[in-house]
Design an enzyme around this catalytic site. Structure first.
Site, PDB file in Angstrom:
ATOM      1  CB  CYS A  80     -16.119  -9.995   6.919  1.00 37.05           C
ATOM      2  SG  CYS A  80     -16.396  -8.269   7.174  1.00 37.05           S
ATOM      3  CG  ASP A 125      -1.395   2.985   5.931  1.00 37.29           C
ATOM      4  OD1 ASP A 125      -2.676   3.687   5.258  1.00 37.29           O
ATOM      5  OD2 ASP A 125      -0.755   3.678   6.591  1.00 37.29           O
ATOM      6  CD  GLU A 157      -4.424   1.049  -3.961  1.00 36.59           C
ATOM      7  OE1 GLU A 157      -5.812   1.053  -4.131  1.00 36.59           O
ATOM      8  OE2 GLU A 157      -3.814   2.035  -3.496  1.00 36.59           O
ATOM      9  CB  CYS A 201     -14.711  -4.665  10.372  1.00 36.53           C
ATOM     10  SG  CYS A 201     -15.732  -5.440   9.536  1.00 36.53           S
ATOM     11  CB  CYS A 256     -16.512  -8.960  10.916  1.00 39.25           C
ATOM     12  SG  CYS A 256     -14.788  -8.544  10.701  1.00 39.25           S
ATOM     13  CG  ASP A 295      -1.762   1.210   1.245  1.00 36.93           C
ATOM     14  OD1 ASP A 295      -2.480   1.694   0.078  1.00 36.93           O
ATOM     15  OD2 ASP A 295      -1.893   1.952   2.326  1.00 36.93           O
ATOM     16  CB  CYS A 307     -13.734  -5.679   6.446  1.00 34.54           C
ATOM     17  SG  CYS A 307     -12.854  -6.761   7.752  1.00 34.54           S
TER      18      CYS A 307
HETATM   19 ZN   LIG Z   1     -15.094  -7.434   8.739  1.00 31.90          ZN
END
Ligand SMILES: [Zn+2]
Length: 369
Positions: free
Chosen positions: A327, A351, A271, A342, A344, A186, A324
């Protein structure tokens, strides 16, 4: 066939230095002459495309009769000035570049010469060059015997150091490697990147940041000097020297990091950022440009490629920060949020989470290809 350039510092004698300076000047002179003539021809015939096409482009040979001193320098260097001008025109017509510009005296001082009939030879601690005979050099790395010299570019830095970049060509066709070890990177605004495996950040070494601070200080001093004064000139040279130091340190760092990654992994996912667009739209301007990401990815591509390894570029619109990595849930993230938390239950450095997402996206692209 593959190409590789080797750059070394050279130490010309006073006489050789004079001839090099003269060659820089002649190359610029011929380039500007040819450009002026082509512009004139264009103005003259621009309304008559047929006539315009029939006009011959000027060549360096044409000027040698009028300007005798052009004969004193390497004629291959002048021929390359012509090639460069043609290339500039081609790039312009292809929409890749601006209209060719006149070369200013202050522009980068360099010229390129080619290997023809053994006129260039690397000897022990010296290099034989057209018109210059043998020039002393420090060859800190060997050029493998199967690399054939194609051309050499001689340049002078702002502080008066001389370098030679030797372009070689060699037969090389790496076998594509199966990707077993993959890593995602990243892009980091401060530093260089965060990697997906340990969440480690590649930071510029401390001495590099110190040199950068030194550069800022010296530039500030320069801004207070009166332009054209002796003290200004002295300070300008000092700034140029620190500038060179910064550039060299950055390049070394980028080489080192890309080498480590290319040795350790079979594939690297990044990226596909458009740095120019990014620095404009996000007002990060200088920090992005100075960060060296573009140069880094070029090194990476090359170092992976020569081993049959892969640089995988994913779409820059992929929401690597908002997703995330555990998940797949996507949520909004403010720029100030340093942690990704998150619903979850997954919590991760922002990062690092992005780097994992980038890796996973690259893995998917590999599976599809
Ligand atoms: Zn998640």
């Amino acid at each position: 066939m593959a190409n590789k350039a080797y750059k070394f510092r050279i130490y010309p004698t006073k006489e050789q230095e004079q001839l090099m300076m003269k060659t820089f000047g002649c190359v610029r002179f011929v380039y500007n002459k040819m450009l002026a003539e082509r512009k004139e021809t264009y103005e003259q015939f621009k309304d008559d495309k047929e006539m315009l096409k029939k006009q011959k482009h000027p060549t360096p040979a044409k000027y040698k009769a009028e300007f005798e001193w052009l004969k004193e320098v390497d004629s291959l260097a002048l021929a390359n000035a012509q090639m460069n001008l043609q290339k500039s025109y081609r790039n312009f017509f292809a929409g890749r570049a601006k209209f060719p510009q006149f070369k200013a005296r202050k522009a980068k001082q360099s010229y390129t010469t080619n290997l023809v009939n053994g006129n260039i030879r690397l000897l022990n601690g010296h290099i034989q060059l057209p018109k210059l005979k043998t020039v002393k050099l420090t060859q800190h790395r060997d050029i493998p015997p199967h690399h054939k010299i194609k051309s050499c570019t001689i340049s002078r830095s702002a502080t008066g150091k001389y370098y030679i970049s030797i372009l070689t060509e060699y037969a090389h066709k790496p076998v594509p490697k199966e990707v077993k070890a993959l890593v995602g990177l990243d892009f980091a605004m401060d530093g260089l990147y965060v990697e997906s495996e340990q969440g480690e950040k590649a930071n510029h070494p401390r001495f590099y940041r110190q040199t950068q601070e030194k550069l800022a200080k010296e530039q500030k001093v320069l801004s207070r000097r009166m332009k054209g004064s002796a003290r200004y000139e002295k300070q300008r040279l000092r700034v140029a020297a620190v500038h060179e130091q910064v550039a060299n340190q950055r390049k070394d760092f980028l080489h080192k990091k890309s080498r480590q990654l290319a040795n350790q992994y079979d594939g690297v996912v990044i990226e596909d950022l458009n740095m120019k667009g990014m620095s404009q739209s996000l007002h990060f301007g200088k920090s992005v440009a100075d960060n060296g990401w573009g140069m880094f990815t070029t090194f990476l591509q090359y170092k992976l490629g020569e081993q049959g390894k892969h640089l995988i570029k994913i779409n820059k619109w992929f929401p690597s920060i908002k997703t995330c990595s555990h998940c797949g849930h996507v949520k909004q993230m403010a720029l100030s949020e340093r942690r990704y938390a998150c619903e979850c239950g997954f919590v991760c450095d922002r990062d690092w989470n992005a780097a994992i997402n980038i890796k996973n996206e690259g893995k998917m692209m590999l599976a599809l290809s």
